[in-house]
Design a protein around this motif. Structure first.
Motif, PDB file in Angstrom:
ATOM      1  N   ILE A 193       1.374  -9.257   4.143  1.00  0.00           N
ATOM      2  CA  ILE A 193       1.688  -8.152   3.239  1.00  0.00           C
ATOM      3  C   ILE A 193       1.604  -8.682   1.821  1.00  0.00           C
ATOM      4  CG2 ILE A 193       3.498  -6.565   2.484  1.00  0.00           C
ATOM      5  CD1 ILE A 193       4.423  -6.457   5.371  1.00  0.00           C
ATOM      6  N   GLY A 194       0.763  -8.054   1.009  1.00  0.00           N
ATOM      7  CA  GLY A 194       0.553  -8.496  -0.361  1.00  0.00           C
ATOM      8  C   GLY A 194       1.234  -7.589  -1.362  1.00  0.00           C
ATOM      9  N   LYS A 195       0.960  -7.846  -2.623  1.00  0.00           N
ATOM     10  CA  LYS A 195       1.576  -7.062  -3.690  1.00  0.00           C
ATOM     11  C   LYS A 195       1.084  -5.632  -3.712  1.00  0.00           C
ATOM     12  CE  LYS A 195       2.599 -10.796  -6.858  1.00  0.00           C
ATOM     13  NZ  LYS A 195       2.419 -11.335  -8.200  1.00  0.00           N
ATOM     14  N   ASN A 196      -0.130  -5.403  -3.282  1.00  0.00           N
ATOM     15  CA  ASN A 196      -0.683  -4.061  -3.321  1.00  0.00           C
ATOM     16  C   ASN A 196      -0.666  -3.432  -1.928  1.00  0.00           C
ATOM     17  OD1 ASN A 196      -1.668  -1.875  -4.662  1.00  0.00           O
ATOM     18  ND2 ASN A 196      -3.771  -2.596  -4.730  1.00  0.00           N
ATOM     19  N   THR A 197       0.493  -3.545  -1.290  1.00  0.00           N
ATOM     20  CA  THR A 197       0.685  -3.034   0.064  1.00  0.00           C
ATOM     21  C   THR A 197       1.944  -2.183   0.082  1.00  0.00           C
ATOM     22  OG1 THR A 197      -0.323  -5.012   1.010  1.00  0.00           O
ATOM     23  CG2 THR A 197       1.081  -3.728   2.467  1.00  0.00           C
ATOM     24  N   ILE A 198       1.923  -1.128   0.888  1.00  0.00           N
ATOM     25  CA  ILE A 198       3.108  -0.283   1.049  1.00  0.00           C
ATOM     26  C   ILE A 198       3.343  -0.070   2.533  1.00  0.00           C
ATOM     27  CG2 ILE A 198       1.811   1.864   0.853  1.00  0.00           C
ATOM     28  CD1 ILE A 198       4.281   3.044  -0.594  1.00  0.00           C
ATOM     29  N   ILE A 199       4.623  -0.010   2.913  1.00  0.00           N
ATOM     30  CA  ILE A 199       4.996   0.298   4.292  1.00  0.00           C
ATOM     31  C   ILE A 199       5.705   1.634   4.273  1.00  0.00           C
ATOM     32  CG2 ILE A 199       6.338  -0.408   6.299  1.00  0.00           C
ATOM     33  CD1 ILE A 199       6.113  -3.290   5.244  1.00  0.00           C
ATOM     34  N   CYS A 200       5.215   2.575   5.077  1.00  0.00           N
ATOM     35  CA  CYS A 200       5.800   3.919   5.153  1.00  0.00           C
ATOM     36  C   CYS A 200       6.492   4.081   6.503  1.00  0.00           C
ATOM     37  CB  CYS A 200       4.715   4.977   5.000  1.00  0.00           C
ATOM     38  SG  CYS A 200       3.813   4.865   3.449  1.00  0.00           S
TER      39      CYS A 200
ATOM     40  N   GLN B 115      -3.466  10.394   1.573  1.00  0.00           N
ATOM     41  CA  GLN B 115      -4.731  10.307   0.836  1.00  0.00           C
ATOM     42  C   GLN B 115      -4.525   9.612  -0.512  1.00  0.00           C
ATOM     43  OE1 GLN B 115      -7.599  10.975   2.402  1.00  0.00           O
ATOM     44  NE2 GLN B 115      -6.224  11.444   4.093  1.00  0.00           N
ATOM     45  N   TYR B 116      -3.446   9.960  -1.209  1.00  0.00           N
ATOM     46  CA  TYR B 116      -3.148   9.328  -2.493  1.00  0.00           C
ATOM     47  C   TYR B 116      -2.717   7.869  -2.312  1.00  0.00           C
ATOM     48  CZ  TYR B 116      -3.396  13.927  -4.624  1.00  0.00           C
ATOM     49  OH  TYR B 116      -3.839  15.147  -5.070  1.00  0.00           O
ATOM     50  N   LEU B 117      -1.870   7.624  -1.323  1.00  0.00           N
ATOM     51  CA  LEU B 117      -1.401   6.264  -1.074  1.00  0.00           C
ATOM     52  C   LEU B 117      -2.548   5.329  -0.716  1.00  0.00           C
ATOM     53  CD1 LEU B 117       1.818   7.039   0.998  1.00  0.00           C
ATOM     54  CD2 LEU B 117       1.714   6.106  -1.333  1.00  0.00           C
ATOM     55  N   SER B 118      -3.487   5.815   0.093  1.00  0.00           N
ATOM     56  CA  SER B 118      -4.600   4.959   0.518  1.00  0.00           C
ATOM     57  C   SER B 118      -5.518   4.594  -0.653  1.00  0.00           C
ATOM     58  CB  SER B 118      -5.396   5.617   1.639  1.00  0.00           C
ATOM     59  OG  SER B 118      -6.078   6.748   1.167  1.00  0.00           O
ATOM     60  N   LYS B 119      -5.520   5.423  -1.691  1.00  0.00           N
ATOM     61  CA  LYS B 119      -6.318   5.113  -2.887  1.00  0.00           C
ATOM     62  C   LYS B 119      -5.556   4.199  -3.846  1.00  0.00           C
ATOM     63  CE  LYS B 119      -8.952   9.332  -2.557  1.00  0.00           C
ATOM     64  NZ  LYS B 119      -9.054  10.727  -2.967  1.00  0.00           N
ATOM     65  N   ALA B 120      -4.235   4.289  -3.840  1.00  0.00           N
ATOM     66  CA  ALA B 120      -3.413   3.516  -4.767  1.00  0.00           C
ATOM     67  C   ALA B 120      -3.091   2.103  -4.265  1.00  0.00           C
ATOM     68  CB  ALA B 120      -2.113   4.261  -5.046  1.00  0.00           C
ATOM     69  N   PHE B 121      -3.187   1.900  -2.936  1.00  0.00           N
ATOM     70  CA  PHE B 121      -2.833   0.608  -2.355  1.00  0.00           C
ATOM     71  C   PHE B 121      -3.993   0.044  -1.550  1.00  0.00           C
ATOM     72  CE2 PHE B 121       1.178   2.724  -3.079  1.00  0.00           C
ATOM     73  CZ  PHE B 121       1.969   1.701  -3.595  1.00  0.00           C
TER      74      PHE B 121
END
Length: 97
Positions: free
Chosen positions: A5-12, A31-37
């Motif tokens: 898991i890196g800095k540009n990763t999110i867990i939902c 859709q927005y999250l996949s473009k932002a991370f």
């Protein structure tokens, strides 16, 4: 998880998304999250359909295994029982904390 898991990763954390038909709002958010991370991990707590059929997700979205076959109540129960506050629960109840 095969990748760190890196800095540009999110867990939902979701109730059941991408399984079943609920949490429809998350389709748009994803859709927005996949473009932002770079990577988006989704951790559903249960699968209401009990099947492997799931909604389509963008390529950088990784669906993690179901957190608990018994769902969120079982996870919370485990956290409370294993947490360091367990010995103090009676005292907290008596003092209405």
């Amino acid at each position: 998880m095969s990748q760190p898991i890196g800095k540009n990763t999110i867990i939902c954390f979701t109730a059941s998304y991408p399984f079943g038909t609920r949490e429809t709002y998350f389709d748009n958010e994803l859709q927005y999250l996949s473009k932002a991370f770079d990577r988006v991990y989704i951790l559903p707590t249960y699968n209401p359909t009990k099947s492997n059929v799931q909604r389509k997700v963008p390529p950088n979205v990784i669906i993690l295994p179901i957190a608990s076959p018994l769902g969120a109540p079982r996870i919370l129960q485990g956290i409370v029982k294993l947490s360091p506050i367990t010995p103090f629960r009676t005292d907290m109840r008596q003092n209405k904390v």
